[in-house]
Structures are given as structure tokens and as C-alpha cells.
Design an enzyme around this catalytic site. Structure first.
Site, PDB file in Angstrom:
ATOM      1  N   HIS A 172      23.344  42.653  31.225  1.00 21.24           N
ATOM      2  CA  HIS A 172      22.053  42.261  31.594  1.00 21.24           C
ATOM      3  C   HIS A 172      21.626  40.973  30.862  1.00 21.24           C
ATOM      4  O   HIS A 172      21.278  39.924  31.212  1.00 21.24           O
ATOM      5  CB  HIS A 172      21.042  43.137  31.488  1.00 21.24           C
ATOM      6  N   GLU A 194      18.046  34.293  32.136  1.00 22.61           N
ATOM      7  CA  GLU A 194      18.755  34.907  30.626  1.00 22.61           C
ATOM      8  C   GLU A 194      18.796  33.860  29.664  1.00 22.61           C
ATOM      9  O   GLU A 194      18.174  34.024  28.632  1.00 22.61           O
ATOM     10  CB  GLU A 194      19.829  35.515  30.811  1.00 22.61           C
ATOM     11  N   HIS A 200      15.692  34.074  26.852  1.00 22.68           N
ATOM     12  CA  HIS A 200      16.342  34.810  25.600  1.00 22.68           C
ATOM     13  C   HIS A 200      17.252  33.613  24.874  1.00 22.68           C
ATOM     14  O   HIS A 200      17.088  33.434  23.550  1.00 22.68           O
ATOM     15  CB  HIS A 200      17.150  35.815  25.993  1.00 22.68           C
TER      16      HIS A 200
END
Length: 229
Positions: A64, A118, A122
Site C-alpha cells: 500500500h 503515494e 507520503h
């Protein structure tokens, strides 16, 4: 000339300040959560799922993300809009990412939107440690270091739709890795609790696994399903 000089000096100071703000934000974390999800649980919900355009992923845990976090439980996000995801930076990783980091969101797609999210949310917060290529390459490497499915199956925990105790799932992962995981559950289409995601922690330099300083909030039943895929 003096006005121009003052103007140039101001621009330099503003540029430096902007750099320092971005750099400071990119270092504002203490460790990473490395999160893997079980595709059968992602798909076995009321929302359902879509396979990527490359076809149905393997029956295995998929990445993930690698998420910078702080010891107080908070986390930085979307730290540098000036450095958006660029697919050309990971062209050599594309095939491995489609296998190990597949997208299951609808409609079917090639994964670029998932990976972009992502990185933007992040990855940009870890730029002081990992550039864009390193962020994805390091995450792939982490997955290869600990085989979660093998750890569970070796302990007799199979993705067959049966229920297993939460404690036995944790014990299997601790036994195989020496690390205490955090287990996230979701609900299937009938409302039953099932194994969804497994969190492990990585040090702030992304060089190796560590015991998690803090776990996310959440709750699983004492007995949870491990659905097939």
C-alpha cells in the site's frame, strides 16, 4: 542599481526560505509505516474492486505504501507540491511495481494514479532521505525482506475464508520476522471482520525494520476472516 540589488537580495532570501521550509517539512518525521494489504479483503467489501489492466494480481500481499510518521502518532503529508510524481523516474521499476504494488481501485487502470498519490502524499515528506526513484525502489526492497504470506501459511493460517485468532496472526509474523505488527481489519459485504492490512515499521533513514514506536488507532475482532483471492 541599489533598488535592483535589494530586489535580487529579497528574491534570494525568499527562495532560501522556501527551500528551508520544504526541507524542514521533508524531515519532520521519526519513522515509517510500511503497509501491505491483502487483495482479497480489499475486494470482498460492498465497494468491491477492479483488477489492473495488466490482469488479476497474484494471491499475495501487495504494497500500500511507505508512510513517514511521528512518535506522537501524527504524520506529515503533501510536503512538496513542486516535486510531483513523474512516471519516467520509475521506468525501470514499472514491471516489479505492477506485480508487487498493484492497484485495485475502479475503474481498471495502470497504477500510475495510485503511485502518484503515494508519492505526492507520503513520498514528498521523506525527500531528505529518499528521492523519487529511491522511495519506490526502497519500498519494493522492503517487501522482499519479509514474506508475510509465507509467515502466515507456515503457521497454518491460510487465505481460505476461515476465521483465525488475531493473536495467532500476530504471533506468526513475530515468529517469522522478530517484529510486532499492527493488524488493520475491514468488513466484508456481510459485515464480518477480516484481515485487511499489516503494518510494520522502518527507521527514519529507511535502512531497516524496527519495532514500532506507536501503533495507529483501530480495532479488530479477536477472531477474523482471512478471505481467499
Amino acid at each position: 542599481m541599489k533598488i535592483q540589488s535589494n530586489h535580487a537580495s529579497l528574491l534570494i532570501k525568499l527562495s532560501t526560505l522556501n527551500f528551508l521550509l520544504v526541507f524542514s517539512a521533508s524531515q519532520d518525521f521519526d519513522f515509517f509505516y510500511f503497509v501491505q494489504q491483502w487483495p482479497g479483503s480489499y475486494c470482498d467489501t460492498k465497494q468491491s474492486c477492479c483488477y489492473p489492466i495488466t490482469g488479476k494480481p497474484a494471491s499475495n500481499f501487495g504494497i500500500h505504501g511507505l508512510w513517514p510518521n511521528r512518535n506522537n502518532g501524527s504524520y506529515p503529508s503533501d510536503c512538496d507540491s513542486s516535486n510531483p510524481f513523474d512516471a519516467s523516474n520509475i521506468s525501470d521499476l514499472r514491471s516489479e511495481m505492477q506485480s508487487e504494488w498493484p492497484t485495485l481501485s475502479c475503474p481498471s487502470n495502470d497504477g500510475l494514479t495510485f503511485w502518484s498519490h503515494e508519492w505526492d502524499k507520503h513520498g514528498t515528506c521523506s525527500e531528505s532521505v529518499l528521492d523519487q526513484h529511491e522511495y519506490f525502489a526502497t519500498t519494493l526492497s522492503l517487501k522482499n525482506q519479509i514474506n508475510l504470506l509465507h509467515a502466515l501459511e507456515s503457521a497454518g493460517i491460510q487465505p481460505n475464508g476461515e476465521k483465525y485468532s488475531l493473536s495467532s496472526i500476530k504471533s506468526a509474523i513475530i515468529g517469522a520476522s522478530g517484529l510486532t505488527p499492527w493488524i488493520q481489519c475491514n468488513n466484508d459485504s456481510f459485515g464480518n471482520s477480516q484481515l485487511y492490512q499489516i503494518y510494520l515499521c522502518v527507521d527514519s533513514s529507511a535502512s531497516g525494520f524496527i519495532e514500532c514506536p506507536v501503533f495507529p488507532y483501530g480495532h479488530c475482532d479477536s477472531s477474523i476472516e482471512f478471505p481467499s483471492f
